[in-house]
Design a protein around this motif. Structure first.
Motif, short mmCIF file in Angstrom:
data_model
loop_
_atom_site.label_atom_id
_atom_site.label_comp_id
_atom_site.label_asym_id
_atom_site.label_seq_id
_atom_site.Cartn_x
_atom_site.Cartn_y
_atom_site.Cartn_z
N TRP A 1 -70.20 68.06 77.32
CA TRP A 1 -69.58 68.69 78.48
C TRP A 1 -68.13 69.07 78.16
CZ3 TRP A 1 -68.47 65.61 83.60
CH2 TRP A 1 -67.97 66.46 84.58
N ASP A 2 -67.42 68.15 77.51
CA ASP A 2 -66.04 68.44 77.13
C ASP A 2 -65.98 69.59 76.13
OD1 ASP A 2 -63.20 67.92 77.08
OD2 ASP A 2 -63.53 67.07 75.08
N SER B 1 -66.68 72.83 77.94
CA SER B 1 -65.63 73.24 78.88
C SER B 1 -64.47 73.93 78.17
CB SER B 1 -65.13 72.05 79.68
OG SER B 1 -64.45 71.15 78.84
N GLN B 2 -64.38 73.76 76.86
CA GLN B 2 -63.33 74.41 76.08
C GLN B 2 -63.65 75.89 75.83
OE1 GLN B 2 -60.54 72.68 75.33
NE2 GLN B 2 -61.49 70.94 76.37
#
Length: 123
Positions: A72-73, A76-77
């Motif tokens: 997810w991280d 999200s970038q």
């Protein structure tokens, strides 16, 4: 001296394999087997086995949630275009993370329930 070391290594290996086989035997339950165990459990040992099963499931879901949190991280970038389609990859990762976290919490509650029953049950 070498024979003693070989024997010690073989003995350790055997102990690890036997312990893993015993642990996996209670972890590879079908839904029907789990349901039957839950319905017929009445002793402290049976409740403890159910609790350990649910702790194992909690750990599995925790690992999956952590993996999905990292994904997810990462997603999200990524900055997408204005005309993104729904669901975006970041939304899918968030939804999977929330699902795994919820299941981890549910398994924790079930394990705590059976641990409590194990403490109060007769041996």
């Amino acid at each position: 001296m070498i024979d003693k070391m070989r024997f010690a290594v073989m003995l350790t290996g055997f102990a690890l394999v036997a312990g893993t086989a015993h642990a996996q035997s209670s972890q590879n339950l079908s839904r029907a087997e789990l349901k039957t165990m839950m319905e017929t459990a009445h002793s402290s040992d049976q409740y403890q086995e159910l609790a350990s099963y649910f702790r194992w499931r909690q750990q599995v879901f925790g690992e999956r949630a952590h993996t999905e949190l990292v994904e997810w991280d990462r997603r999200s970038q990524i900055i997408g275009s204005i005309a993104e389609k729904y669901p975006r990859p970041v939304d899918s990762s968030r939804n999977r993370y929330e699902y795994f976290s919820y299941e981890e919490q549910q398994m924790s509650q079930k394990a705590a329930y059976y641990e409590k029953l194990s403490e109060t049950a007769t041996r």
